[in-house]
Design a protein around this motif. Sequence first.
Motif, PDB file in Angstrom:
ATOM      1  N   ARG A 174       0.859  -1.189   0.000  1.00  0.00           N
ATOM      2  CA  ARG A 174       0.000   0.000   0.000  1.00  0.00           C
ATOM      3  C   ARG A 174       0.888   1.229   0.000  1.00  0.00           C
ATOM      4  NH1 ARG A 174      -5.670   0.763   3.237  1.00  0.00           N
ATOM      5  NH2 ARG A 174      -6.278   2.734   2.280  1.00  0.00           N
ATOM      6  N   ALA A 175       0.617   2.134  -0.943  1.00  0.00           N
ATOM      7  CA  ALA A 175       1.450   3.320  -1.116  1.00  0.00           C
ATOM      8  C   ALA A 175       0.909   4.494  -0.308  1.00  0.00           C
ATOM      9  CB  ALA A 175       1.516   3.703  -2.592  1.00  0.00           C
ATOM     10  N   ALA A 176       1.809   5.370   0.109  1.00  0.00           N
ATOM     11  CA  ALA A 176       1.389   6.608   0.750  1.00  0.00           C
ATOM     12  C   ALA A 176       0.756   7.547  -0.268  1.00  0.00           C
ATOM     13  CB  ALA A 176       2.588   7.280   1.417  1.00  0.00           C
ATOM     14  N   SER A 177       1.267   7.519  -1.493  1.00  0.00           N
ATOM     15  CA  SER A 177       0.750   8.371  -2.564  1.00  0.00           C
ATOM     16  C   SER A 177      -0.493   7.759  -3.195  1.00  0.00           C
ATOM     17  CB  SER A 177       1.825   8.564  -3.634  1.00  0.00           C
ATOM     18  OG  SER A 177       1.293   9.212  -4.775  1.00  0.00           O
ATOM     19  N   THR A 178      -1.431   8.620  -3.611  1.00  0.00           N
ATOM     20  CA  THR A 178      -2.614   8.147  -4.319  1.00  0.00           C
ATOM     21  C   THR A 178      -2.437   8.195  -5.840  1.00  0.00           C
ATOM     22  OG1 THR A 178      -3.581  10.367  -4.286  1.00  0.00           O
ATOM     23  CG2 THR A 178      -4.157   8.883  -2.458  1.00  0.00           C
ATOM     24  N   ALA A 179      -1.241   8.542  -6.310  1.00  0.00           N
ATOM     25  CA  ALA A 179      -0.996   8.607  -7.754  1.00  0.00           C
ATOM     26  C   ALA A 179      -1.271   7.251  -8.398  1.00  0.00           C
ATOM     27  CB  ALA A 179       0.433   9.040  -8.027  1.00  0.00           C
ATOM     28  N   ALA A 180      -1.844   7.297  -9.603  1.00  0.00           N
ATOM     29  CA  ALA A 180      -2.171   6.060 -10.298  1.00  0.00           C
ATOM     30  C   ALA A 180      -0.932   5.370 -10.854  1.00  0.00           C
ATOM     31  CB  ALA A 180      -3.153   6.344 -11.427  1.00  0.00           C
ATOM     32  N   THR A 181       0.110   6.132 -11.163  1.00  0.00           N
ATOM     33  CA  THR A 181       1.328   5.580 -11.750  1.00  0.00           C
ATOM     34  C   THR A 181       2.485   5.753 -10.786  1.00  0.00           C
ATOM     35  OG1 THR A 181       0.539   6.117 -13.973  1.00  0.00           O
ATOM     36  CG2 THR A 181       2.894   5.663 -13.722  1.00  0.00           C
ATOM     37  N   LEU A 182       2.969   4.640 -10.262  1.00  0.00           N
ATOM     38  CA  LEU A 182       4.101   4.647  -9.330  1.00  0.00           C
ATOM     39  C   LEU A 182       5.014   3.473  -9.690  1.00  0.00           C
ATOM     40  CD1 LEU A 182       2.332   5.337  -5.894  1.00  0.00           C
ATOM     41  CD2 LEU A 182       3.833   6.910  -7.127  1.00  0.00           C
ATOM     42  N   PRO A 183       5.874   3.643 -10.687  1.00  0.00           N
ATOM     43  CA  PRO A 183       6.733   2.529 -11.111  1.00  0.00           C
ATOM     44  C   PRO A 183       7.595   1.973  -9.986  1.00  0.00           C
ATOM     45  CG  PRO A 183       6.805   4.314 -12.712  1.00  0.00           C
ATOM     46  CD  PRO A 183       6.068   4.837 -11.525  1.00  0.00           C
ATOM     47  N   GLY A 184       8.037   2.825  -9.083  1.00  0.00           N
ATOM     48  CA  GLY A 184       8.860   2.347  -7.978  1.00  0.00           C
ATOM     49  C   GLY A 184       8.105   1.408  -7.056  1.00  0.00           C
ATOM     50  N   ALA A 185       6.815   1.679  -6.857  1.00  0.00           N
ATOM     51  CA  ALA A 185       5.995   0.804  -6.020  1.00  0.00           C
ATOM     52  C   ALA A 185       5.786  -0.543  -6.698  1.00  0.00           C
ATOM     53  CB  ALA A 185       4.656   1.474  -5.728  1.00  0.00           C
ATOM     54  N   ASP A 186       5.589  -0.529  -8.019  1.00  0.00           N
ATOM     55  CA  ASP A 186       5.478  -1.795  -8.755  1.00  0.00           C
ATOM     56  C   ASP A 186       6.758  -2.609  -8.602  1.00  0.00           C
ATOM     57  OD1 ASP A 186       2.891  -1.371  -9.894  1.00  0.00           O
ATOM     58  OD2 ASP A 186       3.771  -0.038 -11.376  1.00  0.00           O
ATOM     59  N   ALA A 187       7.894  -1.955  -8.805  1.00  0.00           N
ATOM     60  CA  ALA A 187       9.174  -2.660  -8.758  1.00  0.00           C
ATOM     61  C   ALA A 187       9.479  -3.199  -7.367  1.00  0.00           C
ATOM     62  CB  ALA A 187      10.301  -1.732  -9.220  1.00  0.00           C
ATOM     63  N   ALA A 188       8.943  -2.551  -6.333  1.00  0.00           N
ATOM     64  CA  ALA A 188       9.192  -3.006  -4.963  1.00  0.00           C
ATOM     65  C   ALA A 188       8.651  -4.411  -4.727  1.00  0.00           C
ATOM     66  CB  ALA A 188       8.565  -2.030  -3.966  1.00  0.00           C
ATOM     67  N   VAL A 189       7.595  -4.775  -5.441  1.00  0.00           N
ATOM     68  CA  VAL A 189       7.046  -6.130  -5.309  1.00  0.00           C
ATOM     69  C   VAL A 189       8.098  -7.157  -5.719  1.00  0.00           C
ATOM     70  CG1 VAL A 189       5.296  -7.725  -6.157  1.00  0.00           C
ATOM     71  CG2 VAL A 189       4.674  -5.349  -5.651  1.00  0.00           C
ATOM     72  N   GLY A 190       8.731  -6.936  -6.872  1.00  0.00           N
ATOM     73  CA  GLY A 190       9.757  -7.860  -7.338  1.00  0.00           C
ATOM     74  C   GLY A 190      11.007  -7.829  -6.481  1.00  0.00           C
ATOM     75  N   ARG A 191      11.365  -6.628  -6.034  1.00  0.00           N
ATOM     76  CA  ARG A 191      12.586  -6.505  -5.227  1.00  0.00           C
ATOM     77  C   ARG A 191      12.440  -7.248  -3.904  1.00  0.00           C
ATOM     78  NH1 ARG A 191      14.834  -0.835  -2.686  1.00  0.00           N
ATOM     79  NH2 ARG A 191      16.574  -1.716  -1.504  1.00  0.00           N
ATOM     80  N   ALA A 192      11.311  -7.072  -3.227  1.00  0.00           N
ATOM     81  CA  ALA A 192      11.094  -7.755  -1.945  1.00  0.00           C
ATOM     82  C   ALA A 192      11.026  -9.264  -2.142  1.00  0.00           C
ATOM     83  CB  ALA A 192       9.819  -7.243  -1.292  1.00  0.00           C
ATOM     84  N   ALA A 193      10.349  -9.686  -3.224  1.00  0.00           N
ATOM     85  CA  ALA A 193      10.252 -11.121  -3.500  1.00  0.00           C
ATOM     86  C   ALA A 193      11.621 -11.725  -3.750  1.00  0.00           C
ATOM     87  CB  ALA A 193       9.337 -11.347  -4.699  1.00  0.00           C
ATOM     88  N   ARG A 194      12.463 -11.020  -4.469  1.00  0.00           N
ATOM     89  CA  ARG A 194      13.801 -11.542  -4.771  1.00  0.00           C
ATOM     90  C   ARG A 194      14.619 -11.707  -3.499  1.00  0.00           C
ATOM     91  NH1 ARG A 194      17.654 -11.151  -8.913  1.00  0.00           N
ATOM     92  NH2 ARG A 194      19.474 -12.365  -8.207  1.00  0.00           N
ATOM     93  N   VAL A 195      14.551 -10.733  -2.601  1.00  0.00           N
ATOM     94  CA  VAL A 195      15.277 -10.843  -1.338  1.00  0.00           C
ATOM     95  C   VAL A 195      14.833 -12.090  -0.578  1.00  0.00           C
ATOM     96  CG1 VAL A 195      15.622  -9.789   0.934  1.00  0.00           C
ATOM     97  CG2 VAL A 195      15.715  -8.361  -1.129  1.00  0.00           C
ATOM     98  N   ALA A 196      13.510 -12.305  -0.520  1.00  0.00           N
ATOM     99  CA  ALA A 196      12.992 -13.445   0.238  1.00  0.00           C
ATOM    100  C   ALA A 196      13.365 -14.775  -0.413  1.00  0.00           C
ATOM    101  CB  ALA A 196      11.472 -13.320   0.358  1.00  0.00           C
ATOM    102  N   VAL A 197      13.239 -14.866  -1.728  1.00  0.00           N
ATOM    103  CA  VAL A 197      13.574 -16.114  -2.414  1.00  0.00           C
ATOM    104  C   VAL A 197      15.073 -16.393  -2.314  1.00  0.00           C
ATOM    105  CG1 VAL A 197      13.670 -17.240  -4.672  1.00  0.00           C
ATOM    106  CG2 VAL A 197      11.577 -16.086  -3.936  1.00  0.00           C
TER     107      VAL A 197
END
Length: 298
Positions: free
Chosen positions: A266-289
């Motif tokens: 969940r983002a603090a910003s309400t902006a519809a386009t947040l590429p960094g927030a999208d990429a954070a999903v992959g980054r966190a998953a990679r760390v865990a895997v």
Amino acid sequence: MTANIPGPVRGRVTAAFTDAGVTGALCATDIDTGAAITLGADTPVCTASVHKLCLVATLYREAAAGRVDPTTPLDIPAQGRTPGPTGLAVMRDAARLSLRDLASLAIAVSDNTAADLLWDHLGLDTVNAAMRDLGLTRTIAVHNQAGLYATMLTDAGPGGRAALVDPAAVARLSVLDPARTNRSTPREIAALLGAVWRDEVCAGGWGDELRAVLGVQAWSHRLASGFPFDDVRVSGKTGSLPTQRHEAGVVEYPDGGRYAVAVFTRAASTAATLPGADAAVGRAARVAVDALRAADTP
């Protein structure tokens, strides 16, 4: 078993979220050993289109039990389709597609019309019962895609869709409250994926076909962005709501390692386009895997 996240790993997962301006919950599980890396994994979350995993898994579970024929064709009029930015919602002419081809569209491009045709054919009660039978008692659907969309617009007020970047309007959205919308937890969604890959949802040819359908998603900006390798296969399903960006999927390595990962943010910003927030999903998953794979290394 659940691993206690080592300090450095927890710090890197948290950093992946905070650097992108989001909060997040995660469950990454080794499908074969049961080892898991978790962060807020039992937190209730709004599933949005991630719930299409439950829908499609139920279709194939019903097929394996002989209660549904996924080759059954449905006639789809040009009018009255569930709104959405992709798939049948933006097509202009009548169509005729099988249940399993509708499932492929629901996963590949998150087609809301295709998903709602499946919801109507199977019924919310059937999908919820399938999740309960799999032990996923906190994974519950309360409305289809049309219901979710209508609720969101009603809550947004007279500004309609354009108001969905207004913080005041976003604060009114019941679809952002897990108690009032389709919901689950990261642990249960990861458990569902693990069950699919272990043939516990359906076996044989039906299990093979289900996994193939879950591997056709077109989007690579979230979970798959963390695994940019030609020999690593990522199957997944995104979910999006105002301020929320999720994905759950399975990461398969050429050495046979396979990992179910569910990430909800969940983002603090309400902006519809947040590429960094999208990429954070992959980054966190990679760390865990990576942590799970390191733990498996002698």
